[in-house]
Scaffold this motif. Structure first.
Motif, short mmCIF file in Angstrom:
data_model
loop_
_atom_site.label_atom_id
_atom_site.label_comp_id
_atom_site.label_asym_id
_atom_site.label_seq_id
_atom_site.Cartn_x
_atom_site.Cartn_y
_atom_site.Cartn_z
N ILE A 251 7.54 3.33 -12.20
CA ILE A 251 6.75 4.71 -12.46
C ILE A 251 5.86 4.83 -11.51
CG2 ILE A 251 5.71 5.78 -14.37
CD1 ILE A 251 7.09 3.91 -16.27
N GLY A 252 6.10 5.51 -10.29
CA GLY A 252 5.17 5.52 -9.42
C GLY A 252 5.46 6.30 -8.21
N GLY A 253 4.89 6.19 -6.94
CA GLY A 253 4.96 6.92 -5.87
C GLY A 253 6.27 6.62 -4.93
N LEU A 254 6.85 7.52 -4.10
CA LEU A 254 7.80 7.19 -3.21
C LEU A 254 7.35 6.51 -2.33
CD1 LEU A 254 10.49 8.21 -2.23
CD2 LEU A 254 9.12 9.98 -0.82
N TRP A 255 6.06 6.26 -1.87
CA TRP A 255 5.51 5.51 -0.63
C TRP A 255 6.05 3.90 -1.08
CZ3 TRP A 255 2.20 1.35 -0.32
CH2 TRP A 255 1.85 1.22 1.01
N PRO B 11 -4.83 4.38 -15.73
CA PRO B 11 -5.39 5.64 -15.18
C PRO B 11 -6.35 5.72 -14.09
CG PRO B 11 -5.41 5.92 -17.70
CD PRO B 11 -5.22 4.27 -17.32
N THR B 12 -6.72 4.49 -13.65
CA THR B 12 -7.83 4.05 -12.83
C THR B 12 -7.31 3.43 -11.67
OG1 THR B 12 -8.69 1.98 -14.10
CG2 THR B 12 -9.40 4.16 -14.68
N LEU B 13 -6.17 3.15 -11.77
CA LEU B 13 -5.50 2.32 -10.62
C LEU B 13 -5.55 2.89 -9.12
CD1 LEU B 13 -2.29 0.78 -12.04
CD2 LEU B 13 -4.74 -0.29 -12.01
N ALA B 14 -5.86 2.17 -8.32
CA ALA B 14 -6.09 2.71 -6.84
C ALA B 14 -4.65 2.92 -6.06
CB ALA B 14 -6.83 1.79 -5.90
N ASP B 15 -4.56 3.82 -4.97
CA ASP B 15 -3.44 3.82 -4.36
C ASP B 15 -2.77 2.62 -3.85
OD1 ASP B 15 -3.55 6.67 -4.84
OD2 ASP B 15 -4.33 6.96 -2.94
N TYR C 206 -1.05 -7.58 -11.78
CA TYR C 206 -1.44 -6.43 -10.86
C TYR C 206 -1.19 -6.90 -9.64
CZ TYR C 206 -3.80 -3.78 -14.84
OH TYR C 206 -3.81 -3.02 -15.99
N VAL C 207 -0.77 -5.85 -8.75
CA VAL C 207 -0.24 -6.42 -7.41
C VAL C 207 -0.63 -5.25 -6.66
CG1 VAL C 207 1.55 -6.77 -5.99
CG2 VAL C 207 1.79 -7.54 -7.99
N VAL C 208 -1.31 -5.63 -5.44
CA VAL C 208 -1.58 -4.83 -4.49
C VAL C 208 -0.57 -4.66 -3.10
CG1 VAL C 208 -3.33 -3.85 -2.64
CG2 VAL C 208 -4.02 -5.10 -4.86
N THR C 209 0.22 -3.59 -2.98
CA THR C 209 0.78 -3.55 -1.77
C THR C 209 0.19 -3.16 -0.63
OG1 THR C 209 2.92 -2.40 -3.02
CG2 THR C 209 2.92 -2.42 -0.88
N GLY D 276 2.61 5.96 6.82
CA GLY D 276 1.29 6.37 6.49
C GLY D 276 0.57 5.15 5.50
N VAL D 277 -0.33 5.66 5.17
CA VAL D 277 -1.25 4.56 4.23
C VAL D 277 -0.79 4.88 2.75
CG1 VAL D 277 -3.18 4.52 5.71
CG2 VAL D 277 -3.20 6.23 3.86
N ALA D 278 -1.13 3.71 1.92
CA ALA D 278 -0.59 3.89 0.51
C ALA D 278 -1.09 5.19 -0.24
CB ALA D 278 -1.23 2.63 -0.12
N ARG D 279 -0.25 5.64 -1.14
CA ARG D 279 -0.54 6.96 -1.83
C ARG D 279 0.17 6.96 -3.08
NH1 ARG D 279 2.51 8.16 2.72
NH2 ARG D 279 4.20 9.39 2.56
N ARG D 280 -0.10 7.28 -4.17
CA ARG D 280 0.47 7.62 -5.37
C ARG D 280 1.11 8.76 -5.39
NH1 ARG D 280 3.30 8.58 -9.19
NH2 ARG D 280 2.77 8.18 -11.31
N MET D 281 0.61 10.02 -4.79
CA MET D 281 1.30 11.33 -4.82
C MET D 281 2.05 11.34 -3.56
SD MET D 281 0.53 12.54 -7.64
CE MET D 281 0.70 14.34 -7.45
N ASP D 282 3.11 12.36 -3.68
CA ASP D 282 3.78 12.53 -2.52
C ASP D 282 3.94 14.03 -2.16
OD1 ASP D 282 5.04 9.86 -2.28
OD2 ASP D 282 6.10 10.28 -4.05
#
Length: 267
Positions: free
Chosen positions: A95-99, A230-234, A247-250, A261-267
């Motif tokens: 449940i997240g972004g295309l990136w 709701p506060t997680l960073a990209d 919790y994992v940081v890609t 490009g850089v990490a992003r939640r929205m596409d």
């Protein structure tokens, strides 16, 4: 008078286990002449034996984890791995972004897996397919509901990525031995609870407070674990299994940043 013959000395092979002396006066190891006579060749160089005391064995330990796709690093700096290439059916829900899904696709292809993408937005995957290489040995893109049988095997594992929007239809191609399925949901939807219960691993990126509470209820997260969603960073994902949550940081490589490009939640 018959001439007397002078007896000649007959060289003797040293008895087994007895050192022999060469013409240069050096002492050869026991059995040296025997090894030459029987054709075993010259003795190789001699080195001291490598020995360790019992107390030194701990220094030989290596950090070994699961093999698979590196999804990122944990808070402790350890790699978090999704073992998508396995002999049993394996379903993953993100449940997240295309990136993030595209980074996982690139890394799965780098492990030798074939990647099949089922999507209604093929244009968003075009550059990834070009980077990986199309065809049966790389990455292929298919319209929703049009993924053909893929013939997964131990020598040719497959990862199917279903990028089919908020309400992905039930796919014809399902998880099977050596064929894992990753379903991408941009946000929570009416089909999300079923997919969460079905999945072996659930990844959750930044969502609304109401969505976080619903996710916590469905997969049994304590309040302390779903309230920060709701506060997680990209680029940050909470990966959940039945017995573990991390919790994992890609962290993208330079090549991944150049492509996606850089990490992003929205596409």
């Amino acid at each position: 008078m018959a001439a007397m013959s002078t007896p000649t000395a007959t060289p003797r092979t040293p008895a087994a286990g007895i050192p022999s002396t060469g013409a240069d006066g050096t002492t050869r190891p026991a059995g040296f002449a025997e090894r030459l006579r029987t054709g075993f060749g010259l003795l190789g160089p001699r080195h001291p034996r490598h020995t360790l005391s019992i107390d030194e064995f701990d220094t030989l330990t290596l950090p070994i984890g699961d093999d698979g796709v590196v999804a990122g690093v944990t808070a402790e700096g350890q790699p978090a791995v999704l073992g998508v290439n396995r002999p049993t059916p394996y379903d993953v829900l993100l449940i997240g972004g295309l990136w993030t899904a595209q980074v996982l696709a690139l890394r799965a292809a780098a492990t030798g897996a074939r990647v099949a993408v089922e999507t209604g937005r093929a244009q968003h995957w075009a550059q990834v397919v070009q980077a990986v290489g199309g065809g049966q040995s790389g990455m292929t893109v298919h319209d929703v509901g049009r993924v053909p049988p893929l013939g997964a095997s131990a020598g040719s594992p497959v990862l199917v990525i279903r990028d089919c929007g908020m309400r992905p239809p039930r796919g014809r191609v399902v998880s099977a031995p050596w064929q894992s399925v990753l379903t991408l949901l941009p946000y929570l939807s009416p089909v999300a609870p079923r997919l969460m219960r079905q999945a072996r691993v659930v990844g959750v990126q930044r969502v609304s407070p109401d969505e976080a509470a619903e996710i916590g209820r469905v997969i049994g997260l304590p309040r302390a674990e779903y309230e920060p969603l709701p506060t997680l960073a990209d680029g940050v994902t909470l990966w959940c299994t039945d017995g573990d949550r991390q919790y994992v940081v890609t962290q993208p490589t330079d090549a991944e940043v150049g492509l996606l490009g850089v990490a992003r939640r929205m596409d």
